[in-house]
Scaffold this motif. Sequence first.
Motif, short mmCIF file in Angstrom:
data_model
loop_
_atom_site.label_atom_id
_atom_site.label_comp_id
_atom_site.label_asym_id
_atom_site.label_seq_id
_atom_site.Cartn_x
_atom_site.Cartn_y
_atom_site.Cartn_z
N GLU A 9 0.84 -1.20 0.00
CA GLU A 9 0.00 0.00 0.00
C GLU A 9 0.88 1.25 0.00
N ILE A 10 1.93 1.25 0.81
CA ILE A 10 2.82 2.42 0.86
C ILE A 10 3.60 2.55 -0.44
N ASP A 29 16.80 6.74 -2.54
CA ASP A 29 15.96 7.24 -1.45
C ASP A 29 14.84 6.25 -1.12
N LEU A 30 14.29 5.62 -2.14
CA LEU A 30 13.25 4.60 -1.93
C LEU A 30 13.82 3.43 -1.15
N PHE A 31 15.01 2.98 -1.50
CA PHE A 31 15.64 1.86 -0.81
C PHE A 31 15.84 2.17 0.67
N VAL A 32 16.35 3.36 0.96
CA VAL A 32 16.57 3.75 2.35
C VAL A 32 15.23 3.84 3.10
N PHE A 33 14.22 4.41 2.46
CA PHE A 33 12.89 4.49 3.07
C PHE A 33 12.39 3.09 3.42
N LEU A 34 12.50 2.16 2.47
CA LEU A 34 11.99 0.81 2.70
C LEU A 34 12.75 0.09 3.81
N GLY A 36 14.11 1.57 6.44
CA GLY A 36 13.59 2.17 7.66
C GLY A 36 12.19 1.70 7.97
N TYR A 37 11.37 1.57 6.95
CA TYR A 37 9.99 1.11 7.11
C TYR A 37 9.97 -0.30 7.70
N LYS A 38 10.82 -1.17 7.16
CA LYS A 38 10.89 -2.55 7.64
C LYS A 38 11.34 -2.59 9.10
#
Length: 117
Positions: A9-10, A29-34, A36-38
């Motif tokens: 969803e995100i 940036d997407l990789f780092v976000f993911l 952190g999200y995990k």
Amino acid sequence: MESKGGLFEILAKIKTQPAMYIGQPSLSDLFVFLAGYKIARRELGIKPTERELEFYENFHEFVQNCYQIHSSNSWAKIIIFYCPGERQGFDRFFELLEEFETRSKISQQSQNDLIKV
């Protein structure tokens, strides 16, 4: 069923409005976000769904197979190596994710068919 606010969803939201979540359409940036999200979900005690586990456990190998390489680099590093820039890498990630999801659905359907036999 995917829990509200789950990984996919995100990702759908990031795909349509990357600036709102990661600042710009950037694969790094997407990789780092993911990552952190995990970690945040794990710290909160939120268990990943089967679909999320499939992504976490198999997407890297899928990307390696797509590019016919074996590397200890992250899936993001592999994708960006073959793209002229961060934006193209961001777009390529979502193309590969769609292919991965399609492959996963076909594989799951084949397993279900074998169980029925």
